[in-house]
Design a protein around this motif. Structure first.
Motif, PDB file in Angstrom:
ATOM      1  N   ALA A   1      28.577  40.350  37.597  1.00 50.52           N
ATOM      2  CA  ALA A   1      28.937  41.439  38.504  1.00 50.52           C
ATOM      3  C   ALA A   1      28.402  41.139  39.901  1.00 50.52           C
ATOM      4  N   LEU A   2      29.146  41.566  40.881  1.00 53.29           N
ATOM      5  CA  LEU A   2      28.717  41.494  42.265  1.00 53.29           C
ATOM      6  C   LEU A   2      27.997  42.802  42.566  1.00 53.29           C
ATOM      7  N   VAL A   3      26.707  42.726  42.878  1.00 50.88           N
ATOM      8  CA  VAL A   3      25.904  43.908  43.179  1.00 50.88           C
ATOM      9  C   VAL A   3      25.482  43.817  44.640  1.00 50.88           C
ATOM     10  N   GLY A   4      25.698  44.901  45.378  1.00 52.84           N
ATOM     11  CA  GLY A   4      25.309  44.894  46.777  1.00 52.84           C
ATOM     12  C   GLY A   4      25.300  46.278  47.375  1.00 52.84           C
ATOM     13  N   HIS A   5      25.082  46.325  48.678  1.00 50.99           N
ATOM     14  CA  HIS A   5      25.011  47.581  49.424  1.00 50.99           C
ATOM     15  C   HIS A   5      26.112  47.581  50.475  1.00 50.99           C
ATOM     16  N   GLN A   6      26.858  48.658  50.538  1.00 48.27           N
ATOM     17  CA  GLN A   6      27.977  48.821  51.476  1.00 48.27           C
ATOM     18  C   GLN A   6      28.904  47.603  51.405  1.00 48.27           C
ATOM     19  N   LEU A   7      29.486  47.402  50.249  1.00 51.37           N
ATOM     20  CA  LEU A   7      30.303  46.220  49.982  1.00 51.37           C
ATOM     21  C   LEU A   7      31.744  46.301  50.493  1.00 51.37           C
ATOM     22  N   LYS A   8      32.198  47.463  50.907  1.00 44.49           N
ATOM     23  CA  LYS A   8      33.612  47.621  51.274  1.00 44.49           C
ATOM     24  C   LYS A   8      34.088  46.556  52.273  1.00 44.49           C
ATOM     25  N   PRO A   9      33.396  46.303  53.399  1.00 45.96           N
ATOM     26  CA  PRO A   9      33.878  45.266  54.328  1.00 45.96           C
ATOM     27  C   PRO A   9      33.909  43.868  53.683  1.00 45.96           C
ATOM     28  N   PHE A  10      32.936  43.572  52.860  1.00 42.04           N
ATOM     29  CA  PHE A  10      32.876  42.282  52.171  1.00 42.04           C
ATOM     30  C   PHE A  10      34.037  42.143  51.188  1.00 42.04           C
ATOM     31  N   ILE A  11      34.327  43.206  50.459  1.00 38.68           N
ATOM     32  CA  ILE A  11      35.426  43.196  49.495  1.00 38.68           C
ATOM     33  C   ILE A  11      36.750  42.981  50.223  1.00 38.68           C
ATOM     34  N   LYS A  12      36.909  43.588  51.395  1.00 40.49           N
ATOM     35  CA  LYS A  12      38.133  43.409  52.188  1.00 40.49           C
ATOM     36  C   LYS A  12      38.326  41.926  52.540  1.00 40.49           C
ATOM     37  N   LYS A  13      37.244  41.249  52.920  1.00 36.86           N
ATOM     38  CA  LYS A  13      37.326  39.820  53.249  1.00 36.86           C
ATOM     39  C   LYS A  13      37.685  39.004  52.010  1.00 36.86           C
ATOM     40  N   LEU A  14      37.095  39.347  50.878  1.00 32.84           N
ATOM     41  CA  LEU A  14      37.429  38.642  49.640  1.00 32.84           C
ATOM     42  C   LEU A  14      38.900  38.834  49.275  1.00 32.84           C
ATOM     43  N   GLN A  15      39.414  40.051  49.469  1.00 33.19           N
ATOM     44  CA  GLN A  15      40.823  40.328  49.172  1.00 33.19           C
ATOM     45  C   GLN A  15      41.743  39.469  50.036  1.00 33.19           C
ATOM     46  N   ARG A  16      41.399  39.341  51.314  1.00 31.50           N
ATOM     47  CA  ARG A  16      42.221  38.524  52.214  1.00 31.50           C
ATOM     48  C   ARG A  16      42.235  37.056  51.759  1.00 31.50           C
ATOM     49  N   ALA A  17      41.156  36.621  51.105  1.00 30.06           N
ATOM     50  CA  ALA A  17      41.081  35.250  50.589  1.00 30.06           C
ATOM     51  C   ALA A  17      41.615  35.168  49.160  1.00 30.06           C
ATOM     52  N   ASN A  18      42.179  36.287  48.685  1.00 28.27           N
ATOM     53  CA  ASN A  18      42.725  36.375  47.334  1.00 28.27           C
ATOM     54  C   ASN A  18      41.655  36.140  46.253  1.00 28.27           C
ATOM     55  N   ILE A  19      40.468  36.659  46.519  1.00 28.06           N
ATOM     56  CA  ILE A  19      39.353  36.564  45.570  1.00 28.06           C
ATOM     57  C   ILE A  19      38.919  37.986  45.228  1.00 28.06           C
ATOM     58  N   LEU A  20      38.896  38.294  43.945  1.00 25.20           N
ATOM     59  CA  LEU A  20      38.406  39.597  43.509  1.00 25.20           C
ATOM     60  C   LEU A  20      37.446  39.415  42.339  1.00 25.20           C
ATOM     61  N   PRO A  21      36.191  39.810  42.514  1.00 22.39           N
ATOM     62  CA  PRO A  21      35.232  39.727  41.406  1.00 22.39           C
ATOM     63  C   PRO A  21      35.667  40.653  40.267  1.00 22.39           C
TER      64      PRO A  21
ATOM     65  N   SER B   1      16.622  40.263  44.293  1.00 21.84           N
ATOM     66  CA  SER B   1      15.788  40.899  43.270  1.00 21.84           C
ATOM     67  C   SER B   1      15.584  42.385  43.559  1.00 21.84           C
ATOM     68  N   LEU B   2      15.417  42.756  44.821  1.00 18.73           N
ATOM     69  CA  LEU B   2      15.262  44.173  45.158  1.00 18.73           C
ATOM     70  C   LEU B   2      16.565  44.935  44.979  1.00 18.73           C
ATOM     71  N   LEU B   3      17.691  44.301  45.333  1.00 19.73           N
ATOM     72  CA  LEU B   3      18.987  44.953  45.107  1.00 19.73           C
ATOM     73  C   LEU B   3      19.215  45.197  43.621  1.00 19.73           C
ATOM     74  N   LEU B   4      18.854  44.232  42.797  1.00 22.82           N
ATOM     75  CA  LEU B   4      19.020  44.389  41.355  1.00 22.82           C
ATOM     76  C   LEU B   4      18.121  45.508  40.821  1.00 22.82           C
ATOM     77  N   LEU B   5      16.892  45.557  41.289  1.00 23.35           N
ATOM     78  CA  LEU B   5      15.977  46.619  40.864  1.00 23.35           C
ATOM     79  C   LEU B   5      16.488  47.988  41.292  1.00 23.35           C
ATOM     80  N   LEU B   6      16.967  48.079  42.522  1.00 18.02           N
ATOM     81  CA  LEU B   6      17.523  49.340  43.019  1.00 18.02           C
ATOM     82  C   LEU B   6      18.770  49.721  42.225  1.00 18.02           C
ATOM     83  N   TYR B   7      19.619  48.750  41.934  1.00 22.41           N
ATOM     84  CA  TYR B   7      20.803  48.992  41.115  1.00 22.41           C
ATOM     85  C   TYR B   7      20.419  49.564  39.749  1.00 22.41           C
ATOM     86  N   GLN B   8      19.416  48.977  39.118  1.00 23.34           N
ATOM     87  CA  GLN B   8      18.979  49.445  37.795  1.00 23.34           C
ATOM     88  C   GLN B   8      18.463  50.882  37.863  1.00 23.34           C
TER      89      GLN B   8
END
Length: 93
Positions: free
Chosen positions: A1-21, A61-68
């Motif tokens: 899984a892709l875990v992050g904070h405020q991922l919407k802009p990043f996801i948009k870039k991945l979509q333009r490259a035809n990449i979707l996690p 590691s902090l993002l993962l801990l916060l996610y959990q």
């Protein structure tokens, strides 16, 4: 899984490259599902609220801990369905 904070802009870039996690987990959306408009969902505020850390640098590691912590919180608040069926599917939109 892709875990992050405020991922919407990043996801948009991945979509333009035809990449979707296969799985995307955004701690901003998790926090919003838990607390709505009760507080700011910025990284620094979430780190302080859920992990008691001030001025924490972004790290995997902090993002993962916060996610959990937030994942446990949405289960405790019984809003997992809201996150999984409403908030998270709208991330790529």
């Amino acid at each position: 899984a892709l875990v992050g904070h405020q991922l919407k802009p990043f996801i948009k870039k991945l979509q333009r490259a035809n990449i979707l996690p296969n799985a995307i987990e955004d701690i901003t959306l998790l926090s919003y599902a838990c607390d709505g408009g009760l507080h700011d969902h910025a990284y620094a505020g979430l780190m302080e609220k859920y992990l008691g850390m001030q001025n924490a640098l972004v790290s995997a590691s902090l993002l993962l801990l916060l996610y959990q912590k937030l994942r446990a919180q949405i289960q405790a608040y019984r809003v997992t369905t809201v996150y999984e069926r409403i908030e998270r599917p709208l991330l790529p939109v």
